[in-house]
Design a protein around this motif. Structure first.
Motif, PDB file in Angstrom:
ATOM      1  N   LEU A  19      -8.473  23.475 -59.920  1.00 15.46           N
ATOM      2  CA  LEU A  19      -8.830  23.496 -61.339  1.00 15.46           C
ATOM      3  C   LEU A  19      -8.753  22.110 -61.959  1.00 15.46           C
ATOM      4  CD1 LEU A  19      -7.148  26.680 -62.875  1.00 15.46           C
ATOM      5  CD2 LEU A  19      -9.586  26.231 -62.593  1.00 15.46           C
ATOM      6  N   ASP A  20      -7.837  21.283 -61.478  1.00 15.15           N
ATOM      7  CA  ASP A  20      -7.638  19.942 -62.041  1.00 15.15           C
ATOM      8  C   ASP A  20      -8.704  18.954 -61.584  1.00 15.15           C
ATOM      9  OD1 ASP A  20      -5.392  20.722 -63.429  1.00 15.15           O
ATOM     10  OD2 ASP A  20      -4.004  20.125 -61.835  1.00 15.15           O
ATOM     11  N   LEU A  44      -5.755  32.692 -61.035  1.00 18.93           N
ATOM     12  CA  LEU A  44      -6.690  31.581 -61.205  1.00 18.93           C
ATOM     13  C   LEU A  44      -7.528  31.781 -62.463  1.00 18.93           C
ATOM     14  CD1 LEU A  44      -8.172  29.035 -60.163  1.00 18.93           C
ATOM     15  CD2 LEU A  44      -9.657  30.563 -58.846  1.00 18.93           C
ATOM     16  N   ALA A  48      -7.557  29.373 -65.736  1.00 19.22           N
ATOM     17  CA  ALA A  48      -8.810  28.744 -66.168  1.00 19.22           C
ATOM     18  C   ALA A  48      -9.107  29.054 -67.626  1.00 19.22           C
ATOM     19  CB  ALA A  48      -9.955  29.215 -65.276  1.00 19.22           C
ATOM     20  N   ARG A  51      -7.442  26.885 -70.297  1.00 22.39           N
ATOM     21  CA  ARG A  51      -7.731  25.440 -70.383  1.00 22.39           C
ATOM     22  C   ARG A  51      -8.500  25.001 -71.621  1.00 22.39           C
ATOM     23  NH1 ARG A  51      -6.637  22.237 -65.429  1.00 22.39           N
ATOM     24  NH2 ARG A  51      -5.196  23.582 -64.322  1.00 22.39           N
ATOM     25  N   ALA A  53     -11.840  27.248 -69.938  1.00 27.20           N
ATOM     26  CA  ALA A  53     -12.990  26.984 -69.081  1.00 27.20           C
ATOM     27  C   ALA A  53     -13.861  28.227 -69.073  1.00 27.20           C
ATOM     28  CB  ALA A  53     -12.524  26.660 -67.657  1.00 27.20           C
ATOM     29  N   VAL A  55     -15.367  31.157 -67.352  1.00 31.83           N
ATOM     30  CA  VAL A  55     -14.934  31.904 -66.175  1.00 31.83           C
ATOM     31  C   VAL A  55     -15.891  33.073 -65.946  1.00 31.83           C
ATOM     32  CG1 VAL A  55     -13.071  33.229 -65.109  1.00 31.83           C
ATOM     33  CG2 VAL A  55     -12.536  31.281 -66.592  1.00 31.83           C
ATOM     34  N   VAL A 107     -15.785  28.332 -63.554  1.00 32.01           N
ATOM     35  CA  VAL A 107     -14.899  28.814 -62.497  1.00 32.01           C
ATOM     36  C   VAL A 107     -15.436  30.185 -62.093  1.00 32.01           C
ATOM     37  CG1 VAL A 107     -12.554  29.501 -61.885  1.00 32.01           C
ATOM     38  CG2 VAL A 107     -12.930  27.544 -63.400  1.00 32.01           C
ATOM     39  N   VAL A 137     -15.618  25.316 -59.979  1.00 29.90           N
ATOM     40  CA  VAL A 137     -14.814  25.910 -58.910  1.00 29.90           C
ATOM     41  C   VAL A 137     -15.484  27.200 -58.463  1.00 29.90           C
ATOM     42  CG1 VAL A 137     -12.594  26.936 -58.274  1.00 29.90           C
ATOM     43  CG2 VAL A 137     -12.657  24.937 -59.788  1.00 29.90           C
TER      44      VAL A 137
END
Length: 897
Positions: A19-20, A44, A48, A51, A53, A55, A107, A137
């Protein structure tokens, strides 16, 4: 922390690192059932979202296998919009390209990938071949022993990439299992449960659900534990659970009663009990439910009687049809419930297959097989359905199975003239060509010629097979017979296809005038034809386009091949796409449109992979290397060429020669002149390169010339140049003259005649300019600039090369031309002022290259001489300059001498 991630700190840390990352990363979580892969994916997703993000999460299911189910689950309406945007008979490649646009900044979590449907498998492969730019990801969880072979191979090949993370999720240790049990469980029982579960978190959780008083009678397997959970259910409640398992991984409450044949109140009460026992859980959408774990659904499904399941699937199919569910969803139930002779089921399965063929042909083929099974003995009376299956399998890339079915169909059809038999034979011939074994069907074609039906079509297939097998004289002979038969039979649609084949066959045979005459006739017919008529004869436009590429009619080639590409995509003839796209790539490459060439080469490779043809895939890989030789580092091109050759498989004909030729070119550019010469002689069949196709033979003879010069074999190099000149004389093509003249320039330079070399290079540049081959023209200007003694003239030549390379997008060569131009324009040498150091022109060239950091081998390749000759020149330079090291030569050059 949930029980599924107890003891998983190391795995969670790996997920956090993915993730980073500021680039694309793939994470594969592999482990046996119940190890907690899904729980890790949930962690996960949670991380995510924090953050934040974007998904997206989807999962495959054990029984349904609907096309693209995981991606539809993950992207919802966005995926539906994508499907709508590529609603064409051959939208698969377009869909895959569009799907990549969903990934940047996302992600994407895919669970139970081992159950992925065939279309999803293909899409995952495609994404891995074309990873998105920037942070993203892709996390996938699966059971390794059940992973489809295609994905297992792809994952294994990529496992060493820096952006790939493989996380194995194994059993818990005793302390970890004890932590999961909690302090309320006695230590002795914790140890007992650990042994019984084998450290599997899901099994351990199932065992914890037992009444502690039953510990003396723990089941031998966890499946028995799960069945034990069902034992507590009253029959009506168990029946509702079984109906839910029939409906799918996720199901609606309103459908269960009809499948279970229970009343509404009874059904809802049963659902309440199932939820209370944590067998079923409510999803985010209030009316939808799912089982606690896929393993539990599998156990519940298996606990129902086989006969009851057949009836339940039948009721589900009817209910879904009444509600207007998609044909695909209906088909998943009909294939498990319909009995032989069920005409309605056959109709639905065939229609579902027709809908699925453009985007998910493998699933479509599965439903066609089911339809044939349901026809029973009547299947032999419907060869057209078997033919449809064979075609669908070919589109899906399952060429060997398609061939087997076509042979079976031919075995059932009566001998003698007949439309169906002719279609089966010609389709089989096409499949054999795609498999790279066109001679395998020649005997059958010849035997069918005696029937008198479709003579021209059969003769055309014999000629096409000869073409694919590189037997060009045979192709010309059979093509002329086919043209005569088609004219006599008034087969007007075939005439353009046959004429185009003759044009290409004559091109390969080396008879350029005849090729041009046939091409003119074919193009007149093609340009007059409506799209509808051309759709059935797309190989005419394919062959005409390729002939135009070789006869240097590049703009016409792009126009015709682009039209062919559009028609092939619109009509679902995916087996032609790779061949068309490779032709487009070459037309754009030779005219210096490198961005377009790169795009066409990439699309050609993807199209070839989808068809499953080693021959087409190798051709596409070869043109990809050709583009890379102009746009990238030679070392990268070498690796790509080696990969293409190592993965040729059953390819035969043009594909292997293209790939091996590019390997030879890459070897030469990376300093392996012996390897380049050996590779060319092996693939070319000897010093005259008779096995390399005539339209490109002059170019390969030039490559061979350079390799022989680098090895110091001037005699062999002279013979190679003469052969290139003879090829150019026979063809009369400007491109051939350009290659022959540039090879002659290299020989003249090696023999100490730089003025003659410059004149030959100028002739080469003029010939390439007439052919519209800008990259080769730039190469000729570069050579001329490197040998001209007149500084102003040399600068002008480098300037022309720089302008052409820049316009074409060949950045590495543009920079190289710029450096040469700057050095020639900026040098002022003391030798010209006081005569203190008298270096010859050749010694100055070598000193300049030494100062630029080139090795002796690289200098030898650039100046077309052997490394030993470079060493001799360098020794004289050391003596004249009074130095002992290359660094001193560089220093002296930078200061002027």
């Amino acid at each position: 922390m949930g029980f599924g991630v107890v003891g998983r700190e190391a795995q969670l840390a790996e997920l956090a690192r993915a993730l980073d990352a500021d680039t694309f990363h793939v994470v594969e979580l592999l482990g046996e059932p119940g190890m907690g892969k899904t729980a890790l994916l949930t962690e996960l997703r949670t991380a995510a979202l924090a953050r934040p993000a974007r998904v997206a999460a989807g999962k495959a299911t054990e029984f349904e296998r609907l096309p693209f189910a995981m991606f539809s689950d993950a992207f919802g309406d966005a995926w539906t919009d994508l499907l709508t945007s590529v609603d064409t008979p051959d939208g698969r490649a377009a869909l895959y390209r569009s799907a990549r646009s969903l990934l940047p900044g996302t992600v994407l979590v895919l669970d139970d990938v081992h159950w992925a449907d065939e279309a999803s498998v293909e899409l995952i492969e495609h994404v891995l071949r074309h990873p998105p730019e920037g942070p993203a990801v892709l996390a996938m969880a699966y059971r390794p022993r059940q992973l489809p072979d295609r994905l297992a191979t792809a994952f294994s090949a990529l496992a060493r990439e820096q952006w790939w993370r493989r996380i194995e999720v194994g059993p818990l240790t005793l302390p970890e299992a004890a932590a999961m049990c909690g302090e309320s469980v006695p230590e002795a029982r914790r140890a007992e449960l650990f042994l019984a579960s084998g450290g599997n978190p899901f099994y351990l959780d199932a065992l914890l659900r037992l009444d502690p008083g039953d510990s003396e009678e723990l089941p031998d397997t966890v499946r028995a534990v799960l069945i034990g959970e069902l034992a507590y259910l009253a029959p009506p409640v168990r029946l509702v659970a079984q109906a839910a398992a029939v409906l799918g991984e996720e199901f609606e409450a309103g459908l269960i009663g009809a499948v279970a044949q229970t009343g509404e109140i009874e059904t809802l009460d049963a659902l309440d009990e199932l939820i209370a026992r944590d067998l079923i859980r409510q999803s985010v959408a209030g009316q939808r439910f799912r089982f606690r774990h896929p393993l539990l659904r599998s156990v519940v499904y298996g606990s129902a009687g086989a006969g009851w399941r057949i009836g339940a699937h039948g009721r589900a199919a009817q209910l879904l049809a009444d509600r207007g569910a998609s044909l695909a969803v209906q088909a998943t139930h009909l294939e498990r419930s319909a009995t032989i002779g069920d005409a309605r089921a056959v109709e639905v399965l065939v229609k579902a297959a027709d809908q699925a063929t453009p985007l998910a042909p493998a699933r479509a083929a599965h439903w066609l097989r089911e339809a044939l099974r349901l026809l029973g003995d009547r299947a032999v009376d419907q060869p057209e359905l078997s033919m449809r299956l064979a075609h669908t399998l070919a589109v899906a890339g399952q060429l060997n199975e398609s061939r087997e079915i076509l042979h079976e169909v031919l075995g059932r059809l009566p001998a003698g003239p007949g439309e169906q038999r002719l279609e089966a034979v010609t389709t089989l011939a096409m499949v054999e060509r795609l498999l790279g074994s066109p001679t395998g069907v020649k005997r059958l074609l010849l035997s069918e010629l005696g029937t008198g039906k479709g003579k021209a079509a059969l003769e055309l297939e014999v000629a096409a097979g000869a073409m694919r097998g590189s037997h060009f004289a045979t192709a010309v002979s059979w093509g002329e017979r086919a043209l005569e038969s088609a004219t006599a039979e008034n087969e007007h649609e075939l005439i353009s296809t046959i004429t185009a084949l003759l044009a290409l066959a004559h091109t390969f045979y080396g008879s350029t005038a005849e090729a041009a005459a046939h091409l003119d006739d074919a193009v007149r017919m093609i340009d007059r034809a409506q799209d509808k008529m051309l759709t059935g004869q797309l190989e005419s436009i394919l062959r005409a386009g390729w002939t135009e590429v070789f006869l240097e009619r590049h703009d016409d080639a792009v126009r015709h091949l682009t039209r062919g590409l559009e028609l092939a995509r619109a009509s679902g003839r995916s087996y032609l796409l790779a061949d068309i796209l490779v032709g487009l790539a070459y037309a754009c490459l030779w005219t210096g449109r490198l961005d377009e060439a790169t795009r066409h080469a990439d699309e050609a490779f993807e199209a070839a992979v989808l068809v499953g043809s080693d021959e087409l895939r190798t051709m596409a890989a070869g043109v990809g290397v050709a583009v890379l030789l102009w746009t990238g580092e030679p070392a990268n091109a070498l690796r790509a060429a080696e990969k293409a050759v190592s993965e040729m498989g059953s390819a035969a004909g043009r594909g292997p020669t293209i790939a091996a030729g590019m390997l030879a070119q890459a070897k030469l550019l990376t300093g392996d002149a012996p390897g380049a010469r050996s590779t060319l002689l092996d693939v070319g069949g000897g010093e005259t390169l008779p096995q390399l196709e005539f339209p490109t033979r002059a170019a390969w003879l030039r490559t061979l010339t350079h390799a022989e010069l680098a090895l110091g074999d001037l005699a062999s190099a002279e013979l190679s140049v003469q052969r290139a000149e003879m090829t150019a004389s026979v063809s009369g093509l400007n491109g051939h003259r350009g290659h022959a003249s540039l090879a002659r320039a290299a020989i003249l330079l090696a023999n100490g005649d730089p003025a003659g070399a410059a004149e030959a290079a100028a002739a080469s540049a003029s010939a390439f300019e007439a052919a519209g081959m800008r990259l080769y023209q730039a190469q000729a200007h570069m050579f001329a600039g490197s040998v001209l003694a007149d500084r102003t003239a040399a600068m002008a030549e480098f300037g022309r090369a720089k302008a052409l390379f820049g316009a074409c997008g060949a950045e590495p060569l543009f920079r190289q031309a710029e450096v040469h131009q700057r050095r020639v324009g900026g040098r002022t040498r003391k030798a010209a002022q006081d005569g203190s150091v008298q270096l010859s022109d050749r010694e100055r060239q070598i000193a300049e290259l030494v100062a630029a950091g080139h090795t002796n081998r690289q200098i030898a390749e650039q100046l077309f001489m052997s490394p030993k000759t470079v060493e001799a020149h360098l020794s004289r330079i050391f003596t004249k300059l009074g130095v002992k090291a290359r660094s001193a030569v560089a220093a002296a050059w930078s200061q002027g001498f």
